[in-house]
Design a protein around this motif. Structure first.
Motif, PDB file in Angstrom:
ATOM      1  N   ARG A 124       4.244  -2.375   7.393  1.00 24.33           N
ATOM      2  CA  ARG A 124       3.571  -1.474   8.324  1.00 24.33           C
ATOM      3  C   ARG A 124       2.274  -2.111   8.839  1.00 24.33           C
ATOM      4  NH1 ARG A 124       2.306   3.689  10.059  1.00 24.33           N
ATOM      5  NH2 ARG A 124       4.333   4.507   9.534  1.00 24.33           N
ATOM      6  N   LYS A 127       3.127  -4.781  11.332  1.00 22.16           N
ATOM      7  CA  LYS A 127       3.594  -4.203  12.592  1.00 22.16           C
ATOM      8  C   LYS A 127       2.433  -3.650  13.406  1.00 22.16           C
ATOM      9  CE  LYS A 127       8.287  -2.787  11.390  1.00 22.16           C
ATOM     10  NZ  LYS A 127       8.978  -3.770  12.211  1.00 22.16           N
ATOM     11  N   ALA A 134      -1.443   2.993  21.698  1.00 18.50           N
ATOM     12  CA  ALA A 134      -0.430   3.894  22.253  1.00 18.50           C
ATOM     13  C   ALA A 134       0.901   3.717  21.517  1.00 18.50           C
ATOM     14  CB  ALA A 134      -0.242   3.629  23.747  1.00 18.50           C
ATOM     15  N   ASP A 137       0.571   5.352  18.098  1.00 18.32           N
ATOM     16  CA  ASP A 137       0.543   6.814  18.159  1.00 18.32           C
ATOM     17  C   ASP A 137       1.873   7.423  18.598  1.00 18.32           C
ATOM     18  OD1 ASP A 137      -2.076   6.735  17.387  1.00 18.32           O
ATOM     19  OD2 ASP A 137      -2.906   7.027  19.393  1.00 18.32           O
ATOM     20  N   TYR A 138       2.521   6.817  19.593  1.00 16.13           N
ATOM     21  CA  TYR A 138       3.660   7.484  20.232  1.00 16.13           C
ATOM     22  C   TYR A 138       4.989   6.765  20.041  1.00 16.13           C
ATOM     23  CZ  TYR A 138      -0.348   9.821  22.200  1.00 16.13           C
ATOM     24  OH  TYR A 138      -1.534  10.499  22.319  1.00 16.13           O
ATOM     25  N   GLU A 139       5.021   5.635  19.336  1.00 16.02           N
ATOM     26  CA  GLU A 139       6.288   4.945  19.082  1.00 16.02           C
ATOM     27  C   GLU A 139       6.549   4.760  17.593  1.00 16.02           C
ATOM     28  OE1 GLU A 139       6.957   1.472  21.596  1.00 16.02           O
ATOM     29  OE2 GLU A 139       5.479   2.251  23.000  1.00 16.02           O
ATOM     30  N   LEU A 140       5.530   4.280  16.881  1.00 18.91           N
ATOM     31  CA  LEU A 140       5.721   3.982  15.457  1.00 18.91           C
ATOM     32  C   LEU A 140       6.261   5.169  14.648  1.00 18.91           C
ATOM     33  CD1 LEU A 140       5.455   1.588  13.534  1.00 18.91           C
ATOM     34  CD2 LEU A 140       3.109   2.310  13.046  1.00 18.91           C
ATOM     35  N   PRO A 141       5.880   6.432  14.967  1.00 18.83           N
ATOM     36  CA  PRO A 141       6.421   7.554  14.188  1.00 18.83           C
ATOM     37  C   PRO A 141       7.943   7.674  14.255  1.00 18.83           C
ATOM     38  CG  PRO A 141       4.514   8.271  15.454  1.00 18.83           C
ATOM     39  CD  PRO A 141       4.846   6.885  15.925  1.00 18.83           C
ATOM     40  N   TYR A 142       8.571   6.974  15.218  1.00 24.14           N
ATOM     41  CA  TYR A 142      10.024   7.068  15.371  1.00 24.14           C
ATOM     42  C   TYR A 142      10.765   5.879  14.744  1.00 24.14           C
ATOM     43  CZ  TYR A 142       8.531  10.609  18.674  1.00 24.14           C
ATOM     44  OH  TYR A 142       7.945  11.699  19.232  1.00 24.14           O
ATOM     45  N   GLY A 143      10.018   4.987  14.104  1.00 29.99           N
ATOM     46  CA  GLY A 143      10.661   3.906  13.368  1.00 29.99           C
ATOM     47  C   GLY A 143      11.243   2.776  14.199  1.00 29.99           C
ATOM     48  N   PRO A 144      10.561   2.311  15.263  1.00 28.70           N
ATOM     49  CA  PRO A 144      11.071   1.162  16.014  1.00 28.70           C
ATOM     50  C   PRO A 144      11.003  -0.092  15.145  1.00 28.70           C
ATOM     51  CG  PRO A 144       8.802   1.612  16.675  1.00 28.70           C
ATOM     52  CD  PRO A 144       9.207   2.720  15.729  1.00 28.70           C
ATOM     53  N   MET A 145      11.846  -1.074  15.425  1.00 29.68           N
ATOM     54  CA  MET A 145      11.829  -2.316  14.669  1.00 29.68           C
ATOM     55  C   MET A 145      11.165  -3.405  15.498  1.00 29.68           C
ATOM     56  SD  MET A 145      12.818  -1.397  11.851  1.00 29.68           S
ATOM     57  CE  MET A 145      12.760  -3.016  11.111  1.00 29.68           C
ATOM     58  N   SER A 149      13.599  -3.726  18.785  1.00 32.80           N
ATOM     59  CA  SER A 149      14.049  -2.452  19.363  1.00 32.80           C
ATOM     60  C   SER A 149      13.947  -2.469  20.884  1.00 32.80           C
ATOM     61  CB  SER A 149      13.211  -1.296  18.839  1.00 32.80           C
ATOM     62  OG  SER A 149      13.241  -1.262  17.454  1.00 32.80           O
TER      63      SER A 149
ATOM     64  N   PHE B  69      11.169   5.067   6.411  1.00 32.58           N
ATOM     65  CA  PHE B  69      12.433   5.205   7.146  1.00 32.58           C
ATOM     66  C   PHE B  69      13.633   4.742   6.330  1.00 32.58           C
ATOM     67  CE2 PHE B  69       9.279   5.401  10.428  1.00 32.58           C
ATOM     68  CZ  PHE B  69       9.786   6.373  11.272  1.00 32.58           C
ATOM     69  N   TYR B  75      19.520   5.429  12.050  1.00 28.51           N
ATOM     70  CA  TYR B  75      18.982   6.431  12.962  1.00 28.51           C
ATOM     71  C   TYR B  75      18.924   5.872  14.384  1.00 28.51           C
ATOM     72  CZ  TYR B  75      14.529   3.955  11.980  1.00 28.51           C
ATOM     73  OH  TYR B  75      13.543   3.017  11.812  1.00 28.51           O
ATOM     74  N   ASN B  91      13.364   9.768  18.819  1.00 31.37           N
ATOM     75  CA  ASN B  91      14.630   9.679  18.080  1.00 31.37           C
ATOM     76  C   ASN B  91      15.591  10.707  18.651  1.00 31.37           C
ATOM     77  OD1 ASN B  91      12.703   9.304  15.110  1.00 31.37           O
ATOM     78  ND2 ASN B  91      13.854   7.685  16.099  1.00 31.37           N
TER      79      ASN B  91
END
Ligand SMILES: [Zn+2]
Lengths: 390, 128
Positions: A124, A127, A134, A137-145, A149, B69, B75, B91
């Motif tokens: 983390r 990354k 940005a 705040d608005y992408e990392l919470p969704y688990g991008p690789m 990704s 995750f 996912y 997601n």
């Protein structure tokens, strides 16, 4: 008036990429590459009066140009760090030509590379260190690789809009492996690759397979840009910078105007305009290849084929050093390796070798002009160079 | 946290997605910020979105390097185009990984992750 062709590439130096560089720091590698380039140019270290450096991956960025200058005991009259992600190396060449043309320096050393820290993208902390606020705040919470990704979504969208297939993308990795087999310095130069082998490799981020994704490693590369004109010991055919162009559209792929048409289009147009040349004048290309899809979209955006026809174009075009459009003849980052953050300098150096006629076993026969593209971020920051044999 | 970040996340906690809107440009703005990036005036107003959109592109994450995750794989990480003209990273939930498609209609949902609400999207079905 500024003319890019007043600048020439006088020296190149490159270390063999490595996965094991225990007991060394980035500055050690950069210094070795710098020495090779200075020797190649027939210069002395004291001649170097300009310095441009790309950021390292594991060391502190802080005052990086002066860290490098101190280590090498250089006294530049003008220096800077160029942070354009994967476009940094090409960006250095463009900026060096401006420095030389403005009379700020006579010989500008451009340096890229360092030690690769595998933790950079795998934690983390690693990354977030390479993400904007940005993105955090608005992408990392969704688990991008990470970058994977973004490029996966670019590939998926290209497949959807134009019917591009996994086989067509795999062909790019296969041709570049053929090139690497003729490069003793490439990281992966022992086994040829088949399209089926690429497709059989694990899907890391759907639809991208492991063998379509760049292999980070450690290494370093150096290029010296100087004025056209008489030089003490012209050991090699000089390579002229005919033109360059840059373009920028976004940082994160989420804010890209398009996933399938990139800023490479505008960067390429600007480079061709400055060079007063067209795509038909290009004999070989060095295209930043963090992923296979990057090469495919680059070929489209630069005008080697129409938008959407990239898949069919790579299918019918031999991209090896033996082919009709030699592309990444050193093996590209996919097979040569991607030293440190931005391996883009290897693309510049390979183009110079080809134009000089010093590419050995993988020398291409038509070697008058080369196009080099550096791609930063998720196809967001672009620098395109057009080089010509002097 | 800035005031505009706070406004964004407060609406999410209430289960709705509000975005900033520039009445001069007549455009929505994402991500939240002080200035409209187009004109670039301040004083953006907040408007509730429809929560309706389509999948612009997606990828499936089968192995995640992020510890939180690890238990969620596989996912769907996606970009969704809202009807308001905004593209948002998110997601897709309540959708099998082999069922997601580009251009698939989706609708807003919120989930709790790491103790806070997050806007995500699920396949749109006429009955909802
Ligand atoms: Zn506005």
């Amino acid at each position: 008036m500024f003319r890019p062709e007043h600048s020439v590439i006088l020296g190149i130096g490159e270390l063999k990429p490595s996965l094991d560089v225990k007991g060394q720091i980035s500055l050690d590698l950069l210094a070795r590459a710098a020495v090779l380039a200075i020797q190649d140019a027939g210069l002395d270290k004291g001649d170097i009066d300009g310095l441009l450096v790309c950021p390292p991956s594991e060391d502190s960025y802080f005052l990086w140009p002066s860290q490098v200058a101190e280590y090498l005991q250089l006294s530049p009259t003008f220096m800077n760090m160029v942070e354009l992600g994967g476009a940094s190396a090409a960006g250095c060449i463009a900026r060096a030509s401006l420095m030389v043309a403005a009379g700020l320096c006579r010989y500008c050393l451009c340096l890229s590379g360092g030690i690769w820290d595998p933790q950079v993208f795998n934690t983390r902390e690693g990354k977030t260190a390479v993400m904007s606020q940005a993105e955090i705040d608005y992408e990392l919470p969704y688990g991008p690789m990470g970058f994977n990704s973004g490029y996966a979504m670019i590939a998926r969208r290209h497949m959807h809009e134009y019917g591009t297939t996994a086989e067509q993308l795999a062909k790019i990795a296969v041709d570049q492996r053929t090139n690497a087999l003729a490069n003793p310095d490439a990281l992966f130069n022992r086994q040829p690759l088949s399209i089926q082998q690429v497709l059989d490799s694990p899907i890391v981020v759907d639809p991208l397979h492991l063998l379509e994704i760049v292999r980070p490693c450690s290494g370093a590369a150096a290029v010296i840009v100087g004025n056209k004109g008489p030089h003490r010991a012209p050991a090699h055919t000089p390579v002229i910078l005919r033109g360059f162009g840059e373009a920028y559209t976004h940082n994160s792929i989420a804010y890209a105007p398009s996933l399938t048409t990139s800023a490479i289009k505008a960067a390429g147009e600007r480079a061709f305009r400055m060079a007063q040349l067209t795509v038909k004048d290009i004999d070989l290309v060095s295209l930043y290849d963090c992923y296979t899809i990057t090469v495919l979209i680059s070929l489209e955006d630069l005008g080697f084929c129409h938008k959407g026809e990239g898949g069919r174009f790579v299918e019918r075009t031999d991209l090896t050093y033996k082919g009709n459009l030699p592309c990444n003849t050193h093996g590209g980052q996919l097979s040569f390796g991607q030293p440190s953050f931005a391996g883009g300098m290897s693309h510049v150096i390979e183009a110079v070798r080809q134009l000089r006629g010093e590419a050995g076993q993988r020398q291409v026969s038509n070697n008058r002009r080369a196009l080099v593209n550096g791609n930063g971020g998720t196809m967001s920051t672009q620098c395109c160079l057009i080089l010509e044999r002097g | 946290m800035t005031d505009y970040q706070q406004t964004y996340w407060e609406h999410i906690e209430e289960g709705s997605l509000w975005l900033q809107y520039c009445s001069h440009c007549q455009r929505y703005v994402f991500y939240p910020r002080r200035h409209c990036p187009y004109c670039p005036r301040e004083n953006l107003e907040w408007r509730q979105t429809s929560g309706q959109g389509r999948v612009h592109s997606y990828t499936l994450v089968r192995v995640s390097a992020l510890p939180e995750f690890k238990d969620l794989v596989p996912y769907i990480y996606a970009l969704v185009d809202l009807v308001e003209g905004i593209r948002i990273p998110t997601n897709i939930i309540e959708c099998a990984v082999d069922q997601v498609r580009v251009d698939m209609p989706v609708t807003l949902a919120t989930i709790k992750r790491e103790g806070r609400a997050l806007p995500v999207f699920k396949p749109f079905q006429k009955q909802n």
